[in-house]
Design a protein around this motif. Structure first.
Motif: not given
Length: 480
Positions: A231-255
């Motif tokens: 998510v971090i290294v590819g943030a500049g290649e995606r739209d904001t919505g896609g980045t936030l969706a992937l970040a939410a999945v990562a947070l869910a995995l951490f939880a």
């Protein structure tokens, strides 16, 4: 000391001189293995234009020469650190050297984009296996505080100077030979380091896979870390919505991982580690510090090449004073300074210098002078980093129990990768966005490019200021 690690210093039948020699010889081996992975992380930067021209990468595709390494490296560090505690840190270290060396050869002979990206990912796997256990082995080898401070200073000097030295070697090898040799140079280093590791490092049994092989937890944390870095290294290649969706999945995995560790009979990550304010604070400070430092190296290279017009070799040479200063200061003064003033004060002083250096870089002009505008700031950053890194490393490992040393080492290296990825993604994205905006408004290329880099260094200064404030609050130990 844990039964999982048998230090040469405690081996029976050796006199004190032999034990001392064995421990310092082991440190040399650990530093050699670390140097190879550190060099590789930076040596690619200067060679990126040559790789792009030769293999036909697009601008977006070229980023994966770096990203393919960072994602498995950052994602597997925590797991590799824990597995090192279980199966033996020497086994994990030597296996990592073997994987990294083989993958480097594959990178060096690559003639297509896909082969290079896959080989870089394999390098990331080998690098994670090697780096994850090094600090745990070092702490076990040198349990006495004063000697441990000296050993950490040597190790930190190799890591910090190796990063800057990689920039010089990347430029020299690319211009004198070609970019393939930035990877092939790892073959002789890797073979020597592997043979030395087998012969010099003391064997350790580990506690056994049955003592902590939480495979569901391992899958959750590895997936979470890899996705976070992605998510971090590819943030500049995606739209904001896609980045936030992937970040939410990562947070869910951490939880899910945290919940798993709280309930598992033999957790992969003992949550008690985070009860230590010093350990948790040191890792948080490192994320910010490395974010600013990694941005300095990458943006600094781009400024010299794209604004001042330096070639690969001249760019690498321009960075050469940094590893010299870092190595001299860390090896000659760091341990004694920390012993006299304490790691907390030394860390704060170092962060002040790094912050001042990045602040100077935020004023870089278009027609800048290397000697007047760039070199003084780089030396401030180098001196500050030489003071801060060993002090921060010692603080991060100071509260770890012997049986958790490998895990604490993996955690410290993980936050280093996360910080580097975060700094690279944020600062390069901001610089590119600022430059594109100015170009659209009619500004010439060089002024627009330089202004983008100035913005990146301004943000890096803010990041370093935050790291300084956090360190001052979180790492201060109460007086007794």
């Amino acid at each position: 000391m844990s039964s999982s690690t048998v230090s040469p210093a405690s081996a029976p039948g050796r006199n004190p001189a032999q034990r001392t020699y064995s421990r310092w010889a082991s440190l040399v081996v650990l530093c050699a293995g670390t140097l190879m992975t550190i060099l590789d992380g930076n040596i690619v930067t200067v060679a990126m234009p040559a790789i792009q021209r030769d293999l036909g990468f697009s601008a977006a595709g070229l980023a994966w020469v770096v990203n393919a390494y960072l994602i498995p490296f950052g994602g597997l560090l925590l797991l590799a650190g824990r597995l090192g505690d279980l199966v033996g840190r020497k086994r994990m270290f030597t296996a990592g050297l073997a994987v990294f060396t083989a993958a480097s050869v594959l990178c060096g002979v690559a003639t297509g984009q896909e082969v290079l990206v896959v080989a870089r990912a394999l390098q990331g796997v080998g690098g994670a296996m090697t780096a994850a256990v090094v600090l745990g082995m070092l702490v076990a080898l040198f349990p006495e505080p004063r000697e441990q401070a000296r050993a950490i200073a040597v190790f930190s000097a190799v890591g910090a100077a190796g990063g800057a030295l990689g920039t010089f070697l990347g430029g020299a090898l690319t211009q004198a030979l070609n970019w393939h040799w930035i990877f092939l140079i790892n073959l002789p280093i890797g073979v020597v380091a592997l043979v030395a590791a087998v012969r010099v490092l003391a064997p350790d049994r580990g506690t056994g896979l049955g003592e902590g092989a939480d495979y569901p937890g391992a899958a959750l944390i590895t997936g979470a870390l890899m996705l976070t870095v992605y998510v971090i290294v590819g943030a500049g290649e995606r739209d904001t919505g896609g980045t936030l969706a992937l970040a939410a999945v990562a947070l869910a995995l951490f939880a899910a991982f945290t919940l798993r560790q709280a309930r598992a009979a033999r957790p992969l990550l003992r949550l008690r580690l985070f009860r230590s304010r010093v350990l948790t604070g040191a890792n948080a400070v490192q994320i910010l510090m490395i974010a600013g430092m990694y941005g300095f190296q990458y943006i600094g290279v781009l400024y010299l090449q794209r604004v001042l017009g330096y070639g690969e070799l001249l760019t690498g040479t321009a960075f050469l004073p940094a590893p010299i200063a870092i190595g001299v200061l860390m090896l000659g003064l760091s341990a004694r300074t920390i012993a006299r003033f304490g790691p907390y004060r030394v860390l704060l002083a170092g962060l002040v210098l790094v912050t001042a250096g990045t602040a100077l870089l935020s004023r870089l002009p278009v027609g800048g002078s290397y000697l007047v505008d760039f070199l003084p700031a780089m030396m401030l950053i180098s001196v500050g980093f030489a003071a801060a890194l060993p002090a921060l490393t010692g603080l991060a490992m100071s509260d770890a129990r012997p049986e958790d040393a490998g895990l604490a080492s993996g955690l410290f290296n993980t936050t280093q990768v996360v910080g580097g990825s975060l700094g690279l993604a944020v600062l390069t994205t901001l610089a590119a966005s600022r430059t594109d905006t100015l170009l659209a408004d009619g500004t010439d290329l060089l002024p627009a490019t330089a202004d983008g880099y100035r913005l990146a260094f301004t943000v890096a200064t803010a990041i370093m200021t935050t790291a300084l404030a956090l360190a001052a609050v979180a790492l201060r130990r109460p007086r007794h």
